[in-house]
Design an enzyme around this catalytic site. Structure first.
Site, PDB file in Angstrom:
ATOM      1  N   ILE A 108       0.857  -1.188   0.000  1.00 53.59           N
ATOM      2  CA  ILE A 108       0.000   0.000   0.000  1.00 53.59           C
ATOM      3  C   ILE A 108       0.889   1.232   0.000  1.00 53.59           C
ATOM      4  O   ILE A 108       1.885   1.299   0.724  1.00 53.59           O
ATOM      5  CB  ILE A 108      -0.974   0.006   1.200  1.00 53.59           C
ATOM      6  CG1 ILE A 108      -1.897   1.236   1.130  1.00 53.59           C
ATOM      7  CG2 ILE A 108      -0.239  -0.072   2.533  1.00 53.59           C
ATOM      8  CD1 ILE A 108      -3.053   1.186   2.120  1.00 53.59           C
ATOM      9  N   ILE A 139       4.901  -1.144   2.848  1.00 51.95           N
ATOM     10  CA  ILE A 139       4.541   0.260   2.650  1.00 51.95           C
ATOM     11  C   ILE A 139       5.336   0.762   1.449  1.00 51.95           C
ATOM     12  O   ILE A 139       6.563   0.678   1.427  1.00 51.95           O
ATOM     13  CB  ILE A 139       4.858   1.115   3.889  1.00 51.95           C
ATOM     14  CG1 ILE A 139       4.209   0.513   5.136  1.00 51.95           C
ATOM     15  CG2 ILE A 139       4.390   2.545   3.651  1.00 51.95           C
ATOM     16  CD1 ILE A 139       2.703   0.336   5.064  1.00 51.95           C
ATOM     17  N   LYS A 140       4.628   1.277   0.449  1.00 56.14           N
ATOM     18  CA  LYS A 140       5.289   1.743  -0.768  1.00 56.14           C
ATOM     19  C   LYS A 140       5.701   3.203  -0.624  1.00 56.14           C
ATOM     20  O   LYS A 140       4.885   4.066  -0.306  1.00 56.14           O
ATOM     21  CB  LYS A 140       4.355   1.591  -1.979  1.00 56.14           C
ATOM     22  CG  LYS A 140       4.097   0.146  -2.374  1.00 56.14           C
ATOM     23  CD  LYS A 140       3.163   0.048  -3.565  1.00 56.14           C
ATOM     24  CE  LYS A 140       3.886   0.323  -4.866  1.00 56.14           C
ATOM     25  NZ  LYS A 140       2.993   0.069  -6.044  1.00 56.14           N
ATOM     26  N   ILE A 141       6.974   3.442  -0.858  1.00 54.26           N
ATOM     27  CA  ILE A 141       7.540   4.791  -0.803  1.00 54.26           C
ATOM     28  C   ILE A 141       8.211   5.081  -2.144  1.00 54.26           C
ATOM     29  O   ILE A 141       9.044   4.285  -2.602  1.00 54.26           O
ATOM     30  CB  ILE A 141       8.566   4.911   0.342  1.00 54.26           C
ATOM     31  CG1 ILE A 141       7.874   4.699   1.699  1.00 54.26           C
ATOM     32  CG2 ILE A 141       9.268   6.271   0.303  1.00 54.26           C
ATOM     33  CD1 ILE A 141       8.828   4.705   2.881  1.00 54.26           C
TER      34      ILE A 141
END
EC number: 2.2.1.2
Length: 372
Positions: A108, A139-141
């Site tokens: 996400i 967690i997408k960064i």
């Protein structure tokens, strides 16, 4: 139908689906992909959520409840998206357990409007990890310059990260450095490195789209011969950089401390040019310890007629470099291409997020309880 996908998996390529919707979860379709198509992960992004939520299937009751509570549109959107990711993570939990936490993960993304704000990105990553509250979450960064420091800080907190929007080899090297710096920070805090995972999403098809446009504008025979070769060459050279890092003394020290390798992930693998084979960015990028996250159409095409001919990456580096060198000789700036792609990538996700906010706000207003 699944022989090609099994061969792909046997070659060390983790097959992830680049799509998610509530209907896919509740209908059992996601579970079927795990059981029948060797899918072991799911990725999301603002565009995917925009399409899913705008379609409306399965969201009305939750939106109605959120409207009754009169929450803000930003809070509503986070409640909706994290609910989908949480439920998908539960579906994939058996894969997560069976692969010792390597796969079975759902990604996400942080709010794309924060892509150039390090502190806000870290805060958002922490909040998303808390909201989803599942160990098999990434967690997408985005790999913007501000994102690099955010990656280090987030990994240092023990939160697993999917680094997205990587286009250039230089930025990919910086991403791997940021991951190692984060692991070193986590180690200094006494965290268990074996519980921290990461993938680095190296985008593929968009590189061909941008460079082929420039090659077409040049129009020479040499330019025509180079069309649709840059993306695969760029990705293959990225894998060479990955191999250099995992052979380094710095990485070896982290691995002895229990760290997990940051796997290269091939993203944007749906072919944009209809004249190209629809499995091009799958069959030409087979290499061990990689991930290929595919739109459903690409997954189905690979299952139907994909020809998996073993490792297509290692041993190809000299030819790959020759392709990029030849493109540069025609006056096409690699640095300009990748910067344009990064800027466009962030902008597209921002646009999708803003569209999603608008449509969610309209639904909240439509379903809001009438004043007595």
């Amino acid at each position: 139908m699944t022989d090609a996908l099994k061969r792909l998996s046997d070659e060390g390529v983790a097959i992830w689906l680049d799509d998610l919707s509530r209907k896919r979860i509740t209908s059992g379709a996601l579970g079927e992909l795990l059981d029948e198509q060797h899918v072991v992960g799911v990725t999301t992004n603002p565009t995917i959520f925009q399409k899913a939520i705008s379609a409306g299937d399965g969201y009305e009751q939750q939106v109605s409840d959120l409207a009754a509570r009169r929450v803000s549109v930003d809070e509503a959107l986070r409640m909706i998206t994290t609910a989908d990711v949480r439920d998908a993570a539960d579906v994939l939990r058996p894969v997560f357990d069976a692969t010792d936490s390597k796969d079975g993960r759902v990604s996400i993304e942080v709010d794309p409007r924060l892509a150039h704000n390090t502190k806000a990105t870290v805060a958002e990553a922490r909040q998303l990890a808390w909201l989803v509250d599942r160990p098999n979450t990434f967690i997408k960064i985005p790999a913007t310059k501000a994102g690099l420091s955010a990656i280090t800080e987030t990994i240092g907190l023990g939160i697993s990260v999917n680094v997205t929007l990587i286009f250039s080899l230089e930025r990919y090297r910086a991403v791997m450095d940021a991951y190692m710096a984060g692991l070193e920070k986590a180690k200094s805090l006494g965290l268990d490195l074996s519980q921290i995972h990461s993938v680095a999403s190296f985008f593929v098809s968009r590189v061909d789209t941008e460079i082929d446009k420039r090659l077409s504008a040049i129009g020479t025979e040499q330019a025509k011969k180079l069309k649709s070769k840059a993306a695969v060459a760029n990705a293959r050279l990225a894998y060479q950089e990955y191999e250099k890092v995992v052979a380094s003394d710095r990485w070896q020290a982290l691995e002895r401390a229990g760290a997990n390798q940051q796997r290269p992930l091939w993203a944007s693998t749906g072919v944009k040019d209809p004249s190209l084979p629809d499995t091009l960015y799958v069959t030409e990028l087979v290499a061990p310890n990689t991930v290929n996250t595919m739109p459903e159409a690409t997954l189905e095409a690979t299952a139907d007629h994909g020809e998996i001919a073993g490792d297509r990456v290692r041993g190809s580096y000299e030819d790959a470099q020759a392709v990029l060198d030849a493109i540069a000789e025609l006056g096409i700036s690699y640095d300009d291409v990748v910067q344009v792609l990064e800027d466009e990538g962030v902008s597209k996700f921002e646009d999708s997020w803003n569209d999603l906010l608008k449509s969610t706000e309209a639904e909240l207003q439509r379903l809001a309880p009438k004043e007595a």
